[in-house]
Design an enzyme around this catalytic site. Structure first.
Site, PDB file in Angstrom:
ATOM      1  N   HIS A  41       0.555  -1.363  -0.024  1.00  0.00           N
ATOM      2  CA  HIS A  41       0.131  -0.083  -0.092  1.00  0.00           C
ATOM      3  C   HIS A  41       0.964   1.166   0.180  1.00  0.00           C
ATOM      4  CE1 HIS A  41      -4.063  -1.531  -0.670  1.00  0.00           C
ATOM      5  NE2 HIS A  41      -3.515  -2.752   0.135  1.00  0.00           N
ATOM      6  N   GLU A  91     -11.044 -11.026  -7.841  1.00  0.00           N
ATOM      7  CA  GLU A  91      -9.597 -11.200  -7.326  1.00  0.00           C
ATOM      8  C   GLU A  91      -9.275 -12.642  -6.612  1.00  0.00           C
ATOM      9  OE1 GLU A  91      -9.045  -7.846  -4.611  1.00  0.00           O
ATOM     10  OE2 GLU A  91     -11.074  -8.303  -3.844  1.00  0.00           O
ATOM     11  N   ASP A 127      -4.353  -9.102  -6.021  1.00  0.00           N
ATOM     12  CA  ASP A 127      -4.700 -10.143  -5.206  1.00  0.00           C
ATOM     13  C   ASP A 127      -5.094 -11.371  -6.192  1.00  0.00           C
ATOM     14  OD1 ASP A 127      -4.957  -9.342  -2.410  1.00  0.00           O
ATOM     15  OD2 ASP A 127      -6.703  -8.357  -2.892  1.00  0.00           O
ATOM     16  N   CYS A 152      -8.687  -2.928 -12.032  1.00  0.00           N
ATOM     17  CA  CYS A 152      -8.289  -1.770 -10.976  1.00  0.00           C
ATOM     18  C   CYS A 152      -7.261  -2.289 -10.280  1.00  0.00           C
ATOM     19  CB  CYS A 152      -9.542  -1.364  -9.964  1.00  0.00           C
ATOM     20  SG  CYS A 152      -9.957  -2.854  -9.148  1.00  0.00           S
TER      21      CYS A 152
HETATM   22  C1  PEP Z   1      -6.609  -5.807  -6.141  1.00  0.00           C
HETATM   23  O1  PEP Z   1      -6.539  -6.588  -5.403  1.00  0.00           O
HETATM   24  O2  PEP Z   1      -6.001  -5.942  -7.133  1.00  0.00           O
HETATM   25  C2  PEP Z   1      -6.691  -4.575  -5.777  1.00  0.00           C
HETATM   26  C3  PEP Z   1      -7.247  -3.484  -6.600  1.00  0.00           C
HETATM   27  O3  PEP Z   1      -7.361  -4.340  -4.657  1.00  0.00           O
HETATM   28  P1  PEP Z   1      -6.299  -4.072  -3.224  1.00  0.00           P
HETATM   29  O4  PEP Z   1      -5.003  -3.535  -3.841  1.00  0.00           O
HETATM   30  O5  PEP Z   1      -6.865  -2.942  -2.402  1.00  0.00           O
HETATM   31  O6  PEP Z   1      -6.268  -5.184  -2.485  1.00  0.00           O
HETATM   32 MG    MG Z   2      -7.699  -6.705  -3.424  1.00  0.00          MG
END
Ligand code: PEP
Ligand code: MG
Length: 574
Positions: free
Chosen positions: A190, A432, A456, A503
């Protein structure tokens, strides 16, 4: 002699500045009984005086360099160190409990911080961070340690840390911080995602090598190549000063794509959206001309505080985002807590494998009240723009149906109460989890859209923790196994007349975009800084041609083969 370190290029850019080492979070002071409380009180007073002297020095420098407004914060800190609620109460506690000063101060400050954090007033909540900052400073004095705080920065800096939490990253002073280097982390951790949204150069996951960097070392951070040069030669400095200027020129060229439509060379229109973590990211999204928001990670609204955000607070945030996007689609994801994103006040039991545990929709379906509050806020906000609600971590159809049932109940309640909810609201899910990708044709019938979360999806498909750099080599978005899953999802959506987006980080990867386009992806959601390069790239690609090339790539054996193939095609088209 200069030293070269390599890591993961987490967020592009070139920075040249001195290093500032951010020490790990201070430990919680241990309680000790003291024989002479009066002497202990004196220790506290001396430490407070020493802290005040430090702050005063920082205030002076800030005043000189940046003017009175920026120096105000340090005046507030000085003022807090005279606050009887903090200091007199601590002095009393030392006397009444016969305990050591650092412990008493920590206890008193913690209860003040907690009270401030639970306030509805944002200014008061911000004061909690100030109390924390000055308390840490005094405790460092008492323990004879040097205090390092982000707020002390008053010159251009490259931050060096073992790790940065999302909230550390959010607090970075962009006036001075030119980039950061962390020992752990990956492209999808993150702090890396946050760096991209702040457009801050970052190299993560260098391993222990970066631990030798000291505050004051000169650093060249080539985050585009994932390289860190410590104490460079004059020649290296000259070379990178030129490269930095070239990079800035390239960014200027990209700016010419801000107001252009996202359309391929053969006239196919796609949507290039942006991922956000909160309203602070909106400015960058608008400045980069994104076609919408493809992922609003709402968990950041819940983090860095001591209680849940109320329905009203959430409503005003969602409404603000929808209004700012002015009719462009905004996909808001319901709470995705768990995995690497903790919420201390939720007091969840520790799990052996948090990424495989009760995260995201699993948690929301278990803690329905929490979920219902968020859904109500979203439904109410739906009248202020083009909203799409997205459920994360759906593995099986039952979860989707349950989430939709709760959503329908809240909608009915609101409508009974006379509150309007938009008729055009879309409901979709993240894909995911491999099970959801494989059964996408089943899920497609009951959603308006899919958004593929490759961060994920790749970690679960490869069984490789996205936070663990020793298995980072398995983060292979171009691997045919991932491409096949992505193809299944897009085909399922398109067959049922639904749109498919992505995303995860893969959506902004220039070596993946041509393949995704060829596979029929409609919406690409990425960090704001990737939107313009993606638009420029797409304008040079033919969807029809890449449909054939993607088919070929899917039949290959390794990620490297796919990458070489894509890069070769792109070069021959250039
Ligand atoms: C993902 O898992 O690709 C996603 C966009 O969600 P996060 O990165 O917030 O887990
Ligand atoms: Mg995710």
């Amino acid at each position: 002699m200069s030293q070269l370190l390599t890591g993961v290029p987490a967020s592009p850019g070139i920075a040249i500045a001195k290093a500032y080492r951010l020490e790990a979070e201070e430990s919680i002071p241990q309680q000790r009984k003291v024989d002479d409380p009066a002497a202990e009180q004196q220790r506290l007073r001396s430490a407070v005086d020493a802290a005040k002297a430090d702050i005063d020095r920082i205030r002076e420098t800030t005043l000189e360099r940046l003017g009175p407004q920026k120096a105000e914060i340090f005046e507030a800190h000085l003022f807090l160190l005279d606050d009887p609620d903090l200091i007199d109460t601590t002095l009393d506690q030392i006397e009444s409990d016969g305990v050591n000063a650092e412990y008493a101060l920590y206890e008193v400050a913690s209860s003040i911080i907690e009270a401030l954090q639970s306030m509805d007033n944002e200014m008061l909540r911000e004061r909690a961070a100030d109390v924390k900052d000055i308390t840490g400073r005094v405790i460092s004095k008492l323990e004879g340690r040097e205090h390092s705080a982000l707020s002390e920065l008053s010159a251009e800096t490259i931050l060096i840390a073992k790790d940065l939490t999302p909230s550390d990253t959010a607090q970075l002073n962009l006036e001075f911080v030119r980039g950061f280097v962390t020992e752990i982390g990956s492209r999808t951790s993150h702090s890396a995602i946050m760096a991209r949204s702040l457009e801050l150069a970052a190299v993560v996951g260098t391993g222990a090598d970066a631990s030798a960097i000291r505050t004051g070392d000169m650093i060249i951070l080539d985050a585009t190549a994932g390289q860190v040069i410590v104490n460079p030669s004059d020649e290296q400095l000259r070379e990178y000063t030129t490269r930095k200027a070239e990079y800035e020129e390239y960014k200027t060229r990209m700016r010419s794509y801000v107001d252009r439509p996202s359309v391929t060379a053969d006239g196919v229109e796609v949507e290039l959206a942006s991922n956000i973590g909160g309203i602070d990211d909106l400015e960058k999204v608008l400045a980069n001309g994104a076609d919408g928001i493809g992922l609003f990670r709402t968990e950041f609204l819940y983090m860095g505080r001591s209680s849940f955000p109320s329905e009203e607070e959430q409503y005003s945030v969602y409404k603000h985002v929808l209004e700012k996007m002015n009719g462009k689609r905004v996909v808001i994801r319901t709470l995705d807590i768990g995995g690497d994103k903790e919420l201390p006040y939720l007091q969840l039991p520790k799990e052996m494998n948090p990424f495989l545990g009760q995260r995201a929709i699993r948690l929301c379906l278990d803690k329905e009240d929490l979920f219902r509050t968020q859904l109500r806020a979203l439904l109410r906000a739906s009248m202020h723009g083009k909203l799409a609600i997205m459920f994360p971590m759906i593995a099986v159809l039952g979860e989707l149906r349950e989430a939709k049932r709760i959503l329908a109940e809240e909608r009915a309640k609101l409508e009974q109460e006379g509150t309007k909810v938009s008729d055009t609201l879309e409901v979709g899910i993240m894909i995911e989890i491999p099970a959801a990708a494989i059964a996408a044709d089943v899920l497609a019938k009951e959603v308006d859209f899919f958004s593929i979360g490759t961060n994920d999806l790749i970690q679960y498909t490869m069984a490789a923790d996205r936070m663990n750099e020793s298995v980072a080599y398995l983060y292979q978005p171009h691997h045919p196994s991932i491409l096949r899953l992505v193809q299944l999802v897009i085909q399922a959506a398109n067959r049922h007349g639904k749109w498919a987006g992505m995303c995860g980080e893969m959506a902004g990867d220039s070596a993946a975009i041509p393949l995704l386009l060829g596979l029929g992806l409609y919406e690409f959601s990425m960090s704001a800084s990737s939107v313009l390069p993606a638009r420029e790239l797409i304008s040079r690609l033919s969807r029809e041609e890449w449909a054939g090339l993607a088919e070929q790539a899917i039949g290959m054996s390794t990620q490297q083969e796919v990458l070489d193939f894509v890069n070769q095609q792109l070069r021959s088209e250039a």
